[in-house]
Design a protein around this motif. Sequence first.
Motif, PDB file in Angstrom:
ATOM      1  N   SER A 237     -26.459 -15.294  20.285  1.00 16.64           N
ATOM      2  CA  SER A 237     -25.353 -14.697  21.183  1.00 16.64           C
ATOM      3  C   SER A 237     -24.148 -14.325  19.824  1.00 16.64           C
ATOM      4  N   MET A 238     -23.598 -13.214  19.957  1.00 15.55           N
ATOM      5  CA  MET A 238     -22.652 -12.732  19.018  1.00 15.55           C
ATOM      6  C   MET A 238     -21.514 -12.462  19.743  1.00 15.55           C
ATOM      7  N   THR A 239     -20.263 -13.343  19.370  1.00 13.04           N
ATOM      8  CA  THR A 239     -19.137 -13.133  20.009  1.00 13.04           C
ATOM      9  C   THR A 239     -18.050 -12.038  19.019  1.00 13.04           C
ATOM     10  N   ILE A 240     -18.492 -11.086  19.539  1.00 15.40           N
ATOM     11  CA  ILE A 240     -17.826  -9.836  18.827  1.00 15.40           C
ATOM     12  C   ILE A 240     -17.345  -8.842  19.975  1.00 15.40           C
ATOM     13  N   ASN A 241     -16.544  -8.013  19.669  1.00 13.00           N
ATOM     14  CA  ASN A 241     -16.223  -7.108  20.941  1.00 13.00           C
ATOM     15  C   ASN A 241     -15.672  -5.848  20.280  1.00 13.00           C
ATOM     16  N   ALA A 242     -14.556  -5.478  19.679  1.00 10.86           N
ATOM     17  CA  ALA A 242     -14.270  -4.180  19.202  1.00 10.86           C
ATOM     18  C   ALA A 242     -15.141  -3.488  18.273  1.00 10.86           C
ATOM     19  N   SER A 243     -15.828  -4.176  17.597  1.00  2.00           N
ATOM     20  CA  SER A 243     -16.607  -3.722  16.479  1.00  2.00           C
ATOM     21  C   SER A 243     -17.960  -4.232  16.570  1.00  2.00           C
ATOM     22  N   ALA A 244     -18.485  -4.535  18.063  1.00  2.00           N
ATOM     23  CA  ALA A 244     -19.590  -5.013  18.448  1.00  2.00           C
ATOM     24  C   ALA A 244     -20.847  -4.016  18.321  1.00  2.00           C
ATOM     25  N   ILE A 245     -20.484  -2.781  18.340  1.00  2.00           N
ATOM     26  CA  ILE A 245     -21.694  -1.871  18.263  1.00  2.00           C
ATOM     27  C   ILE A 245     -22.171  -1.763  16.618  1.00  2.00           C
ATOM     28  N   ALA A 279      -6.756 -10.056  27.917  1.00  2.00           N
ATOM     29  CA  ALA A 279      -6.350 -11.406  27.416  1.00  2.00           C
ATOM     30  C   ALA A 279      -6.246 -11.482  25.990  1.00  2.00           C
ATOM     31  N   GLN A 280      -7.433 -11.162  25.305  1.00  2.00           N
ATOM     32  CA  GLN A 280      -7.693 -11.675  23.859  1.00  2.00           C
ATOM     33  C   GLN A 280      -6.862 -10.659  22.657  1.00  2.00           C
ATOM     34  N   LYS A 281      -6.728  -9.474  23.159  1.00  2.00           N
ATOM     35  CA  LYS A 281      -5.733  -8.700  22.240  1.00  2.00           C
ATOM     36  C   LYS A 281      -6.522  -8.288  20.782  1.00  2.00           C
ATOM     37  N   GLU A 282      -7.927  -8.115  20.932  1.00  2.00           N
ATOM     38  CA  GLU A 282      -8.446  -7.613  19.683  1.00  2.00           C
ATOM     39  C   GLU A 282      -9.214  -6.173  20.043  1.00  2.00           C
ATOM     40  N   TRP A 283      -8.651  -5.185  19.276  1.00  2.00           N
ATOM     41  CA  TRP A 283      -9.247  -3.917  19.589  1.00  2.00           C
ATOM     42  C   TRP A 283      -9.134  -3.089  18.219  1.00  2.00           C
ATOM     43  N   ILE A 284      -9.772  -1.947  18.606  1.00  2.00           N
ATOM     44  CA  ILE A 284      -9.654  -0.827  17.428  1.00  2.00           C
ATOM     45  C   ILE A 284      -9.164   0.320  17.983  1.00  2.00           C
ATOM     46  N   ARG A 620     -10.865   5.079  14.473  1.00  2.61           N
ATOM     47  CA  ARG A 620      -9.572   5.261  14.556  1.00  2.61           C
ATOM     48  C   ARG A 620      -9.134   6.703  14.192  1.00  2.61           C
ATOM     49  N   LYS A 621      -9.949   7.191  13.569  1.00  2.00           N
ATOM     50  CA  LYS A 621      -9.566   8.735  13.009  1.00  2.00           C
ATOM     51  C   LYS A 621      -9.850   9.527  14.276  1.00  2.00           C
ATOM     52  N   VAL A 622     -10.922   9.309  15.033  1.00  2.00           N
ATOM     53  CA  VAL A 622     -11.240  10.134  16.100  1.00  2.00           C
ATOM     54  C   VAL A 622     -10.122   9.914  17.251  1.00  2.00           C
ATOM     55  N   TRP A 623      -9.885   8.844  17.608  1.00  2.00           N
ATOM     56  CA  TRP A 623      -9.183   8.371  18.831  1.00  2.00           C
ATOM     57  C   TRP A 623      -7.999   7.585  18.594  1.00  2.00           C
ATOM     58  N   GLY A 624      -7.368   7.215  17.362  1.00  4.49           N
ATOM     59  CA  GLY A 624      -6.361   6.767  17.121  1.00  4.49           C
ATOM     60  C   GLY A 624      -6.352   5.452  17.146  1.00  4.49           C
ATOM     61  N   ALA A 625      -5.338   4.572  16.539  1.00  3.00           N
ATOM     62  CA  ALA A 625      -5.170   3.345  16.486  1.00  3.00           C
ATOM     63  C   ALA A 625      -4.452   2.600  17.830  1.00  3.00           C
ATOM     64  N   TYR A 626      -4.869   1.674  18.709  1.00  2.00           N
ATOM     65  CA  TYR A 626      -4.241   1.433  19.835  1.00  2.00           C
ATOM     66  C   TYR A 626      -3.008   0.326  19.610  1.00  2.00           C
ATOM     67  N   ARG A 627      -1.893   0.529  20.347  1.00  2.00           N
ATOM     68  CA  ARG A 627      -0.908  -0.094  20.380  1.00  2.00           C
ATOM     69  C   ARG A 627      -0.722  -0.500  21.772  1.00  2.00           C
ATOM     70  N   GLU A 628      -0.415  -1.759  22.204  1.00  2.00           N
ATOM     71  CA  GLU A 628      -0.155  -1.902  23.466  1.00  2.00           C
ATOM     72  C   GLU A 628       1.299  -2.072  23.761  1.00  2.00           C
ATOM     73  N   GLY A 629       2.026  -1.808  24.813  1.00  2.00           N
ATOM     74  CA  GLY A 629       3.230  -2.008  25.150  1.00  2.00           C
ATOM     75  C   GLY A 629       3.526  -3.228  25.850  1.00  2.00           C
ATOM     76  N   GLY A 630       4.990  -3.723  25.830  1.00  2.00           N
ATOM     77  CA  GLY A 630       5.043  -5.059  26.424  1.00  2.00           C
ATOM     78  C   GLY A 630       4.913  -5.086  28.059  1.00  2.00           C
TER      79      GLY A 630
END
Length: 632
Positions: A237-245, A279-284, A620-630
């Motif tokens: 089992s690998m606990t990884i999400n944004a870079s899981a691929i 919830a966890q807020k770890e994204w690309i 990040r180049k293709v889709w842009g880095a994500y920033r969440e609003g409050g």
Amino acid sequence: MPSPRTPTESKRLSAPRSNQSAKKAGRSTSKPTKASKPAKAAKKAVKAATKAVKAVAKKATKAAAPKKKNVVLRTYDAATAKVVGKTTEKWAKSELAAVTQKMPLRRKTFVTDSGIPIPDVVTLADRKTESPDAIGLPGQFPFTRGPQPTMYRGRLWTMRQFAGFGTPEDTNKRFKYLISHGMTGLSTAFDMPALMGYDCDHSMSRGEVGKEGVSVSSLADFEVLFDGIQLDKVTTSMTINASAIVALCMYIAVGEKQGVPMAKLAGTIQNDMLKEYIAQKEWIVGPRPAVRIVTDMIEFCTKNMPKWYPVSVSGYHIREAGATAVQELAFTLADGIGYVEECVKRGLDVDEVAPQLSFFWDVHNDFFEEVAKFRAARRIWAHVMRDRFGAKNPRSMQLKTHAQTAGVSLTAQQPYNNVVRTALQAFAAVLGGTQSLHTNSLDETYALPTEESVTIALRTQQLIAHESGADRVVDPLAGSYYVEYLTDEMEKRALEYIRRIDEMGGIIRAVEEQYPQKEIGESAYRFQREVEQGDRLIVGVNAFKSDRDAPIELLHIDEKVAEAQMARLAKVKSERDQKAVDAALAKVEAAARGTDNLMPPVLEAVKAYATLGEISDVFRKVWGAYREGGAF
């Protein structure tokens, strides 16, 4: 003495004798005269009229008669339930009222941690509308009692202790240590730079390399991480999400180097991006391109990796962020529904996709509510897959799950209390029917666990498995008035959340509007307020406090870890074929900008020793880095 005659015999004996009997009795019989033609016609007309009247009457009777209803089976007899209900009312007005008048209850009302009201007593009268089909049998729809008929009588749950810290060499040693002590499945934690899509030499990684998981930047790290571990003999089992691929492709590449084809690799990668935004807020990148990557991975694994679960839909981090058990149940299942919807839109068959999805639950302190959560989750998922998506394969309707005891429930104060908390939570997961379990260590509020503390955590599972008796019976709490009541209540409340999300246009839209985030924030605030006001007692924190806590041994990660990792990465970059890397990264970018599945080009890039950070930078180049609003 003659035997008494039955009513039928008496009637038969008293009936008029036939003509033949009359002759034998010496009486004369006269034959009827032949009827005339007019008389015959009249008789025929009367007979026809009578027949017509009877037909009309029969039709009218049939129309007036109530239509037959389908018989609905109930678990409990209605008459018995009614008697019990009246008896309970009488008890409440007499014994209960008398006792509470002399000694008032400790609270005016009792509720679960999710706010579900708990009655004074639950009896079969409260279950009078219960249907046996809603509970069923183990291994049968709707799988309330478990996905397998034998459950732990056939095979114990997988004991999968979380491991991952420092360098790949450090974690490899921990893997082998745990395997030698009875662990039956590997579980890999990655450090924050890897989770966020950065290499160990990036400026954003400073101070975080190897600190809360193992540091990985390239295929060379994965080769060390799984050195000496036969990947066709273990599940991972690998606990990884944004870079899981990237992580999955590295695992595939290591398997191929060992001579193990991807079709034989078994395990799970978390890869649940929707819960990251919740919830966890770890994204690309943003939610929609992130879900596109997840869908690519599901499609690829469905066609090429039948033993691999490409998504572990995770309620764990939703709960750790402050959600109630009901919210964890609802938002997690909504995430699962969202992934299935995206796959179906792509043209994938639900019966190909659904069997390869697994779930991951938190297990908190409200023992009975946690047991009920597992049971309600299986029942909801079974109905959603069959009734909403038209699944035909029973495996599509079976919710398979991993569970982990609640990290957020552990306290820095009196840390040895955490052993008890973990044991209670683990027992709830087992009684709830989990297929895999991780137990937290007593020192995890301070740092990654030491060998001693992680061994205690593993022994907790082994004690439950081999000494508690829980392995000998399937769904032991089934039929409990209280547990079945909680199961129904959690199902009802979770479905209401799912209904609201559907009305918003689905879970992706709900996440973009930050609906789950706001709900969880409010729950977290209520919980903390209850603790601070003393309405909720936490042993060692706001109750039964100690003047001093005994010091415990902690695991420290030396800064030399970062130096070693950066040296290995520099060596990889100096020795690889840069032209091959550039060409492979270009293919990744082309697939990201188009509609081709991203798994094949990422796998090619990984094999060329392109790094996790370089591949993430393409996204990040293709889709842009994500920033969440409050969200307030």
